[in-house]
Design a protein around this motif. Structure first.
Motif, PDB file in Angstrom:
ATOM      1  N   GLY A 109      -3.647   4.852 -14.672  1.00 22.58           N
ATOM      2  CA  GLY A 109      -1.658   4.429 -15.001  1.00 22.58           C
ATOM      3  C   GLY A 109      -0.789   3.428 -14.263  1.00 22.58           C
ATOM      4  N   VAL A 110      -1.173   2.968 -12.725  1.00 24.58           N
ATOM      5  CA  VAL A 110      -0.494   2.586 -11.937  1.00 24.58           C
ATOM      6  C   VAL A 110      -0.767   1.120 -12.293  1.00 24.58           C
ATOM      7  CG1 VAL A 110       1.138   1.984 -10.287  1.00 24.58           C
ATOM      8  CG2 VAL A 110       0.205   4.325 -10.745  1.00 24.58           C
TER       9      VAL A 110
ATOM     10  N   SER B   5       0.814  15.418 -13.492  1.00 28.86           N
ATOM     11  CA  SER B   5       1.722  16.671 -12.945  1.00 28.86           C
ATOM     12  C   SER B   5       3.210  16.408 -13.302  1.00 28.86           C
ATOM     13  CB  SER B   5       1.350  17.065 -12.244  1.00 28.86           C
ATOM     14  OG  SER B   5       1.234  16.820 -10.848  1.00 28.86           O
ATOM     15  N   ILE B   6       3.883  14.722 -12.337  1.00 26.46           N
ATOM     16  CA  ILE B   6       4.603  14.778 -11.961  1.00 26.46           C
ATOM     17  C   ILE B   6       5.917  13.445 -13.521  1.00 26.46           C
ATOM     18  CG2 ILE B   6       6.249  13.553 -10.129  1.00 26.46           C
ATOM     19  CD1 ILE B   6       4.806  15.615  -9.535  1.00 26.46           C
ATOM     20  N   GLN B   7       5.167  12.878 -13.485  1.00 26.13           N
ATOM     21  CA  GLN B   7       5.552  12.111 -14.158  1.00 26.13           C
ATOM     22  C   GLN B   7       7.150  11.099 -14.272  1.00 26.13           C
ATOM     23  OE1 GLN B   7       4.822  14.100 -18.063  1.00 26.13           O
ATOM     24  NE2 GLN B   7       2.885  12.910 -18.830  1.00 26.13           N
ATOM     25  N   SER B   8       7.200  10.755 -13.022  1.00 22.28           N
ATOM     26  CA  SER B   8       9.190  10.722 -13.042  1.00 22.28           C
ATOM     27  C   SER B   8       9.274   9.073 -13.699  1.00 22.28           C
ATOM     28  CB  SER B   8       9.029  10.733 -11.226  1.00 22.28           C
ATOM     29  OG  SER B   8       9.070  11.089 -10.836  1.00 22.28           O
TER      30      SER B   8
ATOM     31  N   ALA C  31       0.655  -0.964   0.050  1.00 21.04           N
ATOM     32  CA  ALA C  31       0.118   0.072   0.001  1.00 21.04           C
ATOM     33  C   ALA C  31       1.025   1.208  -0.372  1.00 21.04           C
ATOM     34  CB  ALA C  31      -1.230  -0.007   1.775  1.00 21.04           C
ATOM     35  N   VAL C  32       1.585   1.291   0.807  1.00 21.69           N
ATOM     36  CA  VAL C  32       2.693   2.239   0.708  1.00 21.69           C
ATOM     37  C   VAL C  32       3.901   2.745  -0.581  1.00 21.69           C
ATOM     38  CG1 VAL C  32       5.216   2.925   1.892  1.00 21.69           C
ATOM     39  CG2 VAL C  32       2.895   2.583   3.474  1.00 21.69           C
TER      40      VAL C  32
ATOM     41  N   GLU D  62       3.819   5.527  -6.635  1.00 22.94           N
ATOM     42  CA  GLU D  62       3.630   5.396  -7.460  1.00 22.94           C
ATOM     43  C   GLU D  62       2.289   5.920  -8.341  1.00 22.94           C
ATOM     44  OE1 GLU D  62       5.188   2.915  -9.546  1.00 22.94           O
ATOM     45  OE2 GLU D  62       7.297   2.550  -8.577  1.00 22.94           O
ATOM     46  N   LEU D  63       1.754   5.866  -7.561  1.00 22.77           N
ATOM     47  CA  LEU D  63       0.708   7.135  -8.058  1.00 22.77           C
ATOM     48  C   LEU D  63       0.825   8.368  -8.275  1.00 22.77           C
ATOM     49  CD1 LEU D  63      -2.646   5.519  -6.303  1.00 22.77           C
ATOM     50  CD2 LEU D  63      -2.171   5.506  -8.366  1.00 22.77           C
TER      51      LEU D  63
END
Length: 291
Positions: free
Chosen positions: A136-137, A120-123, A107-108, A113-114
């Motif tokens: 998307g995850v 806005s991040i897209q690492s 869960a953590v 990942e989310l």
């Protein structure tokens, strides 16, 4: 006399666990022979502790990118991860309490990942289609974090780990929270990982991990253990991105090595995971939990 059935993997491995955690004292074993035996047992225990992680990442390497049997790759990896967990629980390689802890790590990790894959991040991104994607995850991704937790939990038991000069739990908890929060906030207010790392070095400067590869206890600095585990996770991440399980922006079009700075991120994640496990062990030791 108990007869181990060779056609049933579960009971055999359970017996292996009993053997690894109850090795008789061997004072006559010395010199090169002792080094060889301890090295062998260390390797076996490490392999056993990595059982879930090893099987899970083996599936990542084996499952074709296009999936199999009409099942997309990410969905198939989720099915395999769940099957491995169920098998380990059935085979008594994992207790119900350990499974609950692993669900917490899942869960953590999934929450992280989310955030990291959000628009806005897209690492990084998961480019393939899957039915079991949430925002998307793919749901299997949380098991990559659970694999780290599983390793630490299993290693703690198999090596009979003890921590000397562990810092106060409230301090360790504060650092772990700072690590996790920084994974999110560094996109907005700056990356403070090196300040946190410096704090970790000071906090755990006297801490050492006592482990038993065979019949005698050995010791190493706890911070060194964090760095080594983080390094091997970084290697596994390179292999996973090479197989296209996920991609960083600089790997789109042509694969390149994961930035060495990710090693520090994994080290910090290991510290956070270790702190959770240490808390659970501490609570279990001091509180009587009814069966």
């Amino acid at each position: 006399m108990t007869i181990l059935r060779p056609d049933r993997t579960g009971p055999v491995l359970s017996s292996l666990d009993r053997h690894l955690t109850a090795v008789p004292y061997a004072p006559a074993l010395t010199g090169a022979a002792r080094f060889a035996v301890e090295f062998l047992y260390f390797g076996v225990k490490e392999a056993r502790a990595c059982l879930f992680a090893g099987l899970f990442f083996l599936a990542i390497f084996i499952v074709p990118r296009g999936g199999a049997l009409g099942i997309p790759r990410y969905d198939l990896l989720l099915i395999i991860a769940l099957a491995i967990q169920c098998w380990m629980l059935w085979a008594k390689l994992e207790t119900l309490d350990e499974l609950k802890a692993i669900c917490l790590f899942h869960a953590v990790g999934f929450a992280l990942e989310l955030f990291k894959t959000s628009g806005s991040i897209q690492s990084w991104s998961y480019p393939d289609f899957a039915y079991t994607k949430l925002y998307g995850v793919p749901l299997f991704s949380g098991f990559m974090y659970a694999a780290v937790g599983s390793y630490i939990i299993q290693a703690w038991r198999l090596f009979d780990l003890r921590i000397r000069h562990h810092p106060p739990y409230w301090m360790a908890t504060g650092v772990a929270l700072a690590i996790y929060i920084n994974f999110f906030t560094h996109h907005y207010i700056g990356d403070y990982r090196w300040y946190i790392a410096a704090l970790v070095v000071g906090l755990y400067a006297r801490a050492s991990v006592v482990y038993r590869p065979y019949d005698r206890e050995r010791e190493m600095p706890l911070t060194l253990a964090f760095v080594l585990i983080g390094f091997f996770i970084w290697l596994a991440e390179n292999i996973s991105t090479f197989f296209g399980v996920w991609q960083y922006p600089n790997q789109i079009g042509a694969w390149s090595t994961v930035h060495l700075g990710k090693w520090s991120s994994w080290c910090l994640l290991v510290i956070m995971t270790f702190t959770i496990v240490a808390h659970l062990k501490h609570i279990r030791h001091h509180i009587d939990v009814p069966k």
